[in-house]
Write an enzyme that holds these catalytic residues in place. Structure first.
Site, PDB file in Angstrom:
ATOM      1  N   PHE A 239       0.857  -1.181   0.000  1.00 43.53           N
ATOM      2  CA  PHE A 239       0.000   0.000   0.000  1.00 43.53           C
ATOM      3  C   PHE A 239       0.895   1.234   0.000  1.00 43.53           C
ATOM      4  CE2 PHE A 239      -2.471   3.516   1.481  1.00 43.53           C
ATOM      5  CZ  PHE A 239      -3.706   3.319   0.896  1.00 43.53           C
ATOM      6  N   ASP A 345       9.232   3.226   1.735  1.00 42.61           N
ATOM      7  CA  ASP A 345       8.015   3.924   2.154  1.00 42.61           C
ATOM      8  C   ASP A 345       7.828   3.701   3.659  1.00 42.61           C
ATOM      9  OD1 ASP A 345       5.429   4.596   2.866  1.00 42.61           O
ATOM     10  OD2 ASP A 345       4.513   3.793   1.044  1.00 42.61           O
ATOM     11  N   LYS A 376       2.039  10.481   8.213  1.00 39.60           N
ATOM     12  CA  LYS A 376       1.334   9.990   9.412  1.00 39.60           C
ATOM     13  C   LYS A 376       1.884  10.557  10.726  1.00 39.60           C
ATOM     14  CE  LYS A 376      -0.577   5.650   7.608  1.00 39.60           C
ATOM     15  NZ  LYS A 376      -2.021   5.692   7.860  1.00 39.60           N
ATOM     16  N   THR A 401       2.352  24.709  -5.307  1.00 33.39           N
ATOM     17  CA  THR A 401       2.116  25.960  -4.591  1.00 33.39           C
ATOM     18  C   THR A 401       2.629  25.881  -3.161  1.00 33.39           C
ATOM     19  OG1 THR A 401       0.222  26.571  -5.933  1.00 33.39           O
ATOM     20  CG2 THR A 401       0.370  27.606  -3.766  1.00 33.39           C
TER      21      THR A 401
END
Lengths: 508, 508
Positions: A239, A345, A376, A401
């Site tokens: 994931f 990750d 997280k 931005t």
């Protein structure tokens, strides 16, 4: 205005300070008093901290409080109202954060649950942590909220300081640069973009080789060579997020992916290890080698060549699947051998969850990953890197931005200061429970990984539901895994409450 | 803790209130005093508010202050430090936000510039706006920062209230639901995902038709039919973000897209109108019809059929390209005719920038867009929708850990309360300048669009640089457009400062 801010700063600082020390002089918070009154009705009474164990929060409730079914009548009413304007089908519990504290999450009906799920592993040091409240009430925080900069164009003069004393102070070894983002998915996609730019730079022959007119025009048409048919290799059950690029590397469940167009990118098998690992060392090693071999085959033959491999140190959403340090070292060697990048990750595993600040520190790598992504528990997001070649050759290639959020970076800095190490008590006690209830606790995993613990349960959803009724908020992952994601302030007395509650559920 | 928060709340509220009223009793802020002292050296003196014009900020500086070249020595030093850990090649100016106020942005060298770029159009109601400071200093804000919920699972009990009194209180007509996200790119991708799920639901025959086993397994392999080869149609020069899906619809500049794999999705021509619009009505109408015809051809024949069309009311990053309401009404009719969705990207145009709260309100649509995305000035992001069919048929299809940010939603609520309408003075004065300096101000556009004004300049980058030396911070877009994106608190006396400064630059 500047002087006003400074004055308000001093005022707010002193009032915030008075909240956290000395806490013993403070009035007992409403729910702590309630907790004492309701000890008899509490689901468990094993709430006294061990002698010698200094609680992180002196005013933390002494145990869960269960007053109604969950959701109770007030929560049901609130859910009804929210449903009119917001999709509540994934709602787990309607929370009352003002009444939550430390490891305990409150609802509107006076229920107070020990929370070992912690907002899908994203609350690091407890609800309403006083030190974080101090940071959140600071004038620097207020300014960063109301004057949000376009960081790439108009960074604040203290941005270097915020980075150096915060995000970069915990940078993984060998990775001294960061590019900040907004979420875990965003962090991964930023890392993928950096990988693609790096790969094409290698193929092109260096940073000074200009884009060809054909690259420029084909990129505008979403076609090669400007938009190259390169890929990111990920693993089965991985994931990595739900944006279009990250979702193309996510392989957890169909419900995450159905109906969404995806890139034709390769997936390698993730080792399916047997637990406990010590008892199956030889066959596990064979399984890991099989996965490495298949990974190498895909790297060298897949029709859309990978620019990078992305992997979680522990597959989390996919069911808490572990692999050994040897597997990850093998992956580092493979990616190095074939001239592609390794992206780790750490969105769910990072920031202390596994007993080290970053889970990949368990691997004993000589050669660090090329990029490590985080989000997280860090409250802010991004990717770390070390190799200067990963910085694109021109400005405005990696840009947007906001490019992150100084307010959240300030919060992460406060979190870093709060982080304490955990002991290993929880895992051995769960081993004991697994021995006692072998049908309830299967494939217990996470030994030596701090509180990053999971097991499989043939009646997982029932277990999760019943846990609430004994005062414990707990999550699942994969098809049948129960996953623990307590906060970093989870202590031995919390573990006792959890273990006792679990035993009640198993007996039921 | 709850009672503590309440006590702190009262304290902080009263101290914050004293900041904003009555402001006349407050000591003069440091830079306002400096501003008075340095009026002689200020780039312009046209700073006195008109009689009858009540300034939004009484303590706002009376004009720009230029003390050094930009960047000055202190900024240069700070940039040098930041460069060690952060990519500063896109840096425009090192800002000192604590010393910025209202329409003025400060740097470390005591320079104070009138800011008509406003963090790429993302600061709505002025730096250090006292009402926003009040919101940012509230206990609700502190709680939402330190107790960030996984909104889809554990929403706060006041989330419905925050939505209803904030984001949903300004929902575009006909769109009474919202899905919240983290940034403009994220908002667009969430809308695209909703569009794909909706389209497949139509093709499948309704919400109750289950996924086939083939769809489930092919989705996990990123292949059709589970990951369908559908597309989003966008327009040439469009900008919709930089994540992989949104970047596939972005067609602004090669530097945004080079080396990044992209979906093979269609792009239609955006009308190239001639200005002033009144003088070229007939040929502009023909041009718009040509673009609509080509859009229809792509909708009906492109090899990856579009599920939706996405468009900006004014192409912003692409060079401030406008189209008439008739064009947009035509597009609504076309998408309706062919059973696909219309997504209006109001990330840059929304929240009051064009004189209406949402730019698409200028179009006089009978039939609202299917989705409207927002970010930037809103400080929070997401998409509005009305049709219940756009809610996916099962939970966890549109989901992620944070699903937005209550802290920013609270800030948006405070911004909404602050928003005031602007007058049209600026545009007519720029028309006068365009008449006087026809080589400097070409294709002036944005009439009737509030402050969303731009023109083309053959020496654009030089104009932007020189503007800083006369105390004005201004941005560009496209190849040669000068774009104004002042805040919503930009008043007539600020316009005078801008116009005078521009005239100096044009004369140079």
């Amino acid at each position: 205005m500047a002087s006003l801010l400074r004055t308000t700063a001093r005022m707010r600082l002193s009032s915030a300070r008075s909240i956290i020390r000395p806490s013993s002089r403070l009035p007992v918070p409403a729910f702590a008093a309630a907790s004492s009154r309701h000890m008899a009705s509490a689901a468990t009474a094993a709430a006294t901290p061990d002698v010698g164990e200094q609680p992180f929060f002196e005013d933390e409730p002494r145990g869960p409080i269960i007053k109604t079914e969950i959701p109770g009548p007030k929560s049901q009413e609130a859910i009804k109202r929210l449903t009119k304007v917001f999709d509540t089908r994934s709602l787990n519990m309607m929370a009352d954060y003002a009444s939550s504290f430390g490891n305990y999450i409150a609802d509107l009906d006076g229920n107070l649950l020990l929370d070992v799920y912690a907002q899908i592993a994203s609350i690091p040091v407890g609800y309403n942590n006083p030190s974080l409240l101090l940071a959140a009430s600071s004038p620097q925080m207020a300014s960063s909220i109301i004057n949000r900069p376009a960081l790439g164009n108009f960074p604040s003069h203290d941005w270097a300081d915020i980075l150096e004393t915060g995000i970069l102070s915990v940078a993984p070894k060998g990775l001294n640069q960061v590019f900040t983002g907004q979420s875990g998915s965003d962090a991964n996609e930023l890392a993928y973009k950096a990988a693609f730019m790096w790969k094409r730079r290698q193929e092109r022959g260096g940073p000074d080789v200009d884009f060809t007119p054909e690259e420029m025009s084909s990129a505008m048409n979403n076609q090669a060579p400007g938009a190259p048919p390169l890929s990111i290799l990920s693993f089965k059950s991985a994931f990595h997020g739900r944006l279009f690029g990250s979702l193309s590397t996510t392989r957890s469940k169909p419900i995450h992916k159905l109906d969404i167009p995806a890139f034709d990118w390769p997936q390698a098998p993730f080792p399916a290890l047997k637990y406990p690992l010590e008892a199956h060392a030889e066959e596990n090693a064979k399984e890991e080698q099989r996965c490495l071999d298949e990974t190498e085959r895909l790297i060298t033959t897949f029709h859309h060549p990978p620019a990078a491999v992305v992997i979680e140190p522990i597959q989390s959403e996919g069911g808490d699947n572990h692999a050994t340090p040897a597997f990850f070292r093998g992956l580092r060697a493979l990616t190095r051998k074939h001239g592609i990048l390794l992206i780790v990750d750490e969105v769910q595993t990072g920031v202390g969850a596994t007993g080290k600040f970053w889970a990949h520190e368990h691997w004993g790598l000589d050669d660090p990953p090329d990029m490590v992504t985080f989000s997280k528990k860090a409250q802010t997001a991004g990717y770390y890197f070390g190799n200067a070649e990963l910085r694109p050759n021109k400005p405005y290639r990696q840009f947007n931005t906001w490019m992150g959020d100084p307010a959240r970076a300030i919060l992460f800095r406060a979190i870093i200061k709060e982080i304490e190490r955990l002991d290993l008590y929880l895992y051995s006690e769960l081993e004991r429970l697994a021995g006692q209830y072998p049908k309830e606790v299967q494939n217990l995993r996470g030994k030596g990984q701090g509180t990053f613990i999971a097991w499989d349960s043939p009646r997982r959803d029932e277990v999760l539901k019943k846990a609430k009724s004994v005062g414990i908020n707990i999550g699942g992952s994969g098809e049948r895994a129960v996953r623990l994601r307590p906060m970093l302030v989870f202590q031995r007395h919390h573990a006792d409450i959890l273990l006792e509650g679990l035993e009640k559920v198993f007996k039921s």
